[in-house]
Design a protein around this motif. Sequence first.
Motif, PDB file in Angstrom:
ATOM      1  N   MET A  32       0.852  -1.182   0.000  1.00  0.00           N
ATOM      2  CA  MET A  32       0.000   0.000   0.000  1.00  0.00           C
ATOM      3  C   MET A  32       0.897   1.245   0.000  1.00  0.00           C
ATOM      4  O   MET A  32       1.923   1.261   0.685  1.00  0.00           O
ATOM      5  CB  MET A  32      -0.938  -0.023   1.210  1.00  0.00           C
ATOM      6  CG  MET A  32      -2.041  -1.060   1.026  1.00  0.00           C
ATOM      7  SD  MET A  32      -3.268  -1.035   2.335  1.00  0.00           S
ATOM      8  CE  MET A  32      -2.468  -2.083   3.539  1.00  0.00           C
ATOM      9  N   ARG A  33       0.505   2.252  -0.778  1.00  0.00           N
ATOM     10  CA  ARG A  33       1.290   3.478  -0.990  1.00  0.00           C
ATOM     11  C   ARG A  33       2.657   3.204  -1.619  1.00  0.00           C
ATOM     12  O   ARG A  33       3.628   3.912  -1.344  1.00  0.00           O
ATOM     13  CB  ARG A  33       1.477   4.247   0.325  1.00  0.00           C
ATOM     14  CG  ARG A  33       0.225   4.919   0.845  1.00  0.00           C
ATOM     15  CD  ARG A  33      -0.047   6.208   0.061  1.00  0.00           C
ATOM     16  NE  ARG A  33      -1.307   6.799   0.452  1.00  0.00           N
ATOM     17  CZ  ARG A  33      -1.437   7.772   1.352  1.00  0.00           C
ATOM     18  NH1 ARG A  33      -0.384   8.253   1.949  1.00  0.00           N
ATOM     19  NH2 ARG A  33      -2.609   8.255   1.637  1.00  0.00           N
ATOM     20  N   GLN A  34       2.701   2.156  -2.471  1.00  0.00           N
ATOM     21  CA  GLN A  34       3.997   1.807  -3.064  1.00  0.00           C
ATOM     22  C   GLN A  34       4.524   2.882  -4.007  1.00  0.00           C
ATOM     23  O   GLN A  34       5.732   2.960  -4.250  1.00  0.00           O
ATOM     24  CB  GLN A  34       3.925   0.448  -3.758  1.00  0.00           C
ATOM     25  CG  GLN A  34       3.033   0.371  -4.985  1.00  0.00           C
ATOM     26  CD  GLN A  34       2.891  -1.060  -5.502  1.00  0.00           C
ATOM     27  OE1 GLN A  34       3.109  -2.024  -4.781  1.00  0.00           O
ATOM     28  NE2 GLN A  34       2.533  -1.208  -6.776  1.00  0.00           N
ATOM     29  N   GLY A  36       5.167   6.577  -4.076  1.00  0.00           N
ATOM     30  CA  GLY A  36       5.105   7.692  -3.131  1.00  0.00           C
ATOM     31  C   GLY A  36       6.463   8.227  -2.745  1.00  0.00           C
ATOM     32  O   GLY A  36       7.478   7.918  -3.363  1.00  0.00           O
ATOM     33  N   TYR A  42       9.765   9.296  -7.603  1.00  0.00           N
ATOM     34  CA  TYR A  42       8.448   9.907  -7.347  1.00  0.00           C
ATOM     35  C   TYR A  42       8.615  11.372  -6.970  1.00  0.00           C
ATOM     36  O   TYR A  42       7.939  12.253  -7.514  1.00  0.00           O
ATOM     37  CB  TYR A  42       7.698   9.171  -6.228  1.00  0.00           C
ATOM     38  CG  TYR A  42       6.429   9.895  -5.800  1.00  0.00           C
ATOM     39  CD1 TYR A  42       5.243   9.748  -6.514  1.00  0.00           C
ATOM     40  CD2 TYR A  42       6.419  10.773  -4.709  1.00  0.00           C
ATOM     41  CE1 TYR A  42       4.085  10.430  -6.148  1.00  0.00           C
ATOM     42  CE2 TYR A  42       5.271  11.465  -4.334  1.00  0.00           C
ATOM     43  CZ  TYR A  42       4.104  11.288  -5.055  1.00  0.00           C
ATOM     44  OH  TYR A  42       2.969  11.967  -4.702  1.00  0.00           O
ATOM     45  N   PHE A  81      -2.365   5.227  -9.467  1.00  0.00           N
ATOM     46  CA  PHE A  81      -1.992   6.400  -8.680  1.00  0.00           C
ATOM     47  C   PHE A  81      -3.100   7.440  -8.747  1.00  0.00           C
ATOM     48  O   PHE A  81      -3.382   8.004  -9.807  1.00  0.00           O
ATOM     49  CB  PHE A  81      -0.679   7.022  -9.158  1.00  0.00           C
ATOM     50  CG  PHE A  81      -0.235   8.100  -8.222  1.00  0.00           C
ATOM     51  CD1 PHE A  81       0.471   7.786  -7.079  1.00  0.00           C
ATOM     52  CD2 PHE A  81      -0.594   9.419  -8.441  1.00  0.00           C
ATOM     53  CE1 PHE A  81       0.830   8.775  -6.164  1.00  0.00           C
ATOM     54  CE2 PHE A  81      -0.238  10.411  -7.550  1.00  0.00           C
ATOM     55  CZ  PHE A  81       0.477  10.080  -6.403  1.00  0.00           C
ATOM     56  N   ASP A  83      -6.245   9.248  -5.637  1.00  0.00           N
ATOM     57  CA  ASP A  83      -6.522   9.394  -4.208  1.00  0.00           C
ATOM     58  C   ASP A  83      -7.993   9.138  -3.944  1.00  0.00           C
ATOM     59  O   ASP A  83      -8.840   9.366  -4.824  1.00  0.00           O
ATOM     60  CB  ASP A  83      -6.143  10.791  -3.705  1.00  0.00           C
ATOM     61  CG  ASP A  83      -5.996  10.797  -2.187  1.00  0.00           C
ATOM     62  OD1 ASP A  83      -4.915  10.434  -1.703  1.00  0.00           O
ATOM     63  OD2 ASP A  83      -6.981  11.112  -1.487  1.00  0.00           O
ATOM     64  N   THR A 214      -9.910   2.971   5.828  1.00  0.00           N
ATOM     65  CA  THR A 214      -8.827   3.286   6.764  1.00  0.00           C
ATOM     66  C   THR A 214      -9.336   3.591   8.175  1.00  0.00           C
ATOM     67  O   THR A 214      -8.667   3.290   9.157  1.00  0.00           O
ATOM     68  CB  THR A 214      -8.060   4.498   6.202  1.00  0.00           C
ATOM     69  OG1 THR A 214      -7.621   4.158   4.881  1.00  0.00           O
ATOM     70  CG2 THR A 214      -6.869   4.865   7.058  1.00  0.00           C
ATOM     71  N   GLY A 331       0.006   1.809   4.747  1.00  0.00           N
ATOM     72  CA  GLY A 331       0.914   2.334   3.734  1.00  0.00           C
ATOM     73  C   GLY A 331       2.367   2.444   4.191  1.00  0.00           C
ATOM     74  O   GLY A 331       2.645   2.668   5.372  1.00  0.00           O
TER      75      GLY A 331
END
Length: 350
Positions: A32-34, A36, A42, A81, A83, A214, A331
């Motif tokens: 998760m959040r790979q 970033g 990034y 990618f 949100d 979450t 994440g």
Amino acid sequence: MDKGLIDRAVGTKPLLRVLAGQRESVPPVWMMRQAGRYLPEYRALREKAGGFLDLCFNPELAAEVTLQPVRRFGFDAAILFSDILVVPLALGRKVEFLVGEGPKLEPMPDADALTGLRDSIDEKVVAPVYDTVRRVKADLGVKTTLIGFCGAPWTVATYMVAGEATPDQAPARLFAYRDPENFARLIDTLVQASIVYLVGQLKAGAECVQIFDTWAGVLGPEQFERWCIAPTQKIVEGVRKQVPGARIIGFPRGVGAMALPYVEMTGVDAIGIDWTFEREIARDTLQPRAAVQGNVDPLALLAGGAALDREVDDVLEKLSGGPLIFNLGHGILPPTPIAHVERMLKRVRG
Ligand code: CP3
């Protein structure tokens, strides 16, 4: 995406095989959040794009950022990618990301604020996201699965009501206690918007989707059933009505003992568990019913060394006897060294 296409892809893609209930001797891995801030590539591209939302809505750059961690680490999945707060934006709310502060929305403390909300998503707003999905799909190897996502209605609502991240989601919980009928209207709007949005991603080429809840863990059992389980169940059903057999991962973070009713009632194919979840209980109660995704503590990954090795080994020992998607319990944290990710992958893949 028709069912035949999904079935053909399952054969070459370990993550899709696990979502179909199979066990893999080496579990598929992603984080998760790979995509970033822990990645220099990034950070460089983010600077070029301007604001965070500019990056989310630029298909060329968003596709590139999606692919960066897959290229670097050979993950078994790419996650779109974008949100979760794209949905409130597409429902006509103001959403901003301030550097160092996280998201800022115009708060919706009570029913009066609901009047400004659209009842369905503005397709023009989400069109670039679907374009990103198409671009990523075209560039992805035959073994890599493309994951789309949305936030669960409860988690998205917590940000819409408070207007920002809060430690305990008190504003949304208060709204739900004081005015459950109007809170249900907000949740229902988000359910319908999420169905449209996930179906759009699946039709553009996403091969499964994850629903991020979450903030599920701040609710008591009765509230959890009403505001998390029931809406998620409606999304799963609504998506599968339009995309038969759609594979869906649920991530109700922090729910502990409510994970089992969540799996049974929502019908998800896999459940993401956070690092506080007892692995033997996940093995004995969840894995017979769904694939399990998780659950290395992101802080163990940040710490590295023996602590990380122990955590990785424990996940494998307790959960790799059944369908497992190896992942973190939440994440990846921005200061995490890249070498620690490499070490984790080496240990998982042997
Ligand atoms: O790599 C991926 O996982 C795909 C992209 C993705 C992002 N956000 C990118 C992002 C995904 C799947 C999300 C989901 C998301 N967004 C969630 C659910 C999962 C979770 O982490 O709990 C939530 C609650 C959000 C809302 C959100 N977005 C917050 C609270 C923040 C600020 C906190 C932070 O980490 O900065 C964001 C910003 C955000 N979303 C960033 C990224 C890469 C950082 C923005 C930056 O580059 O400055």
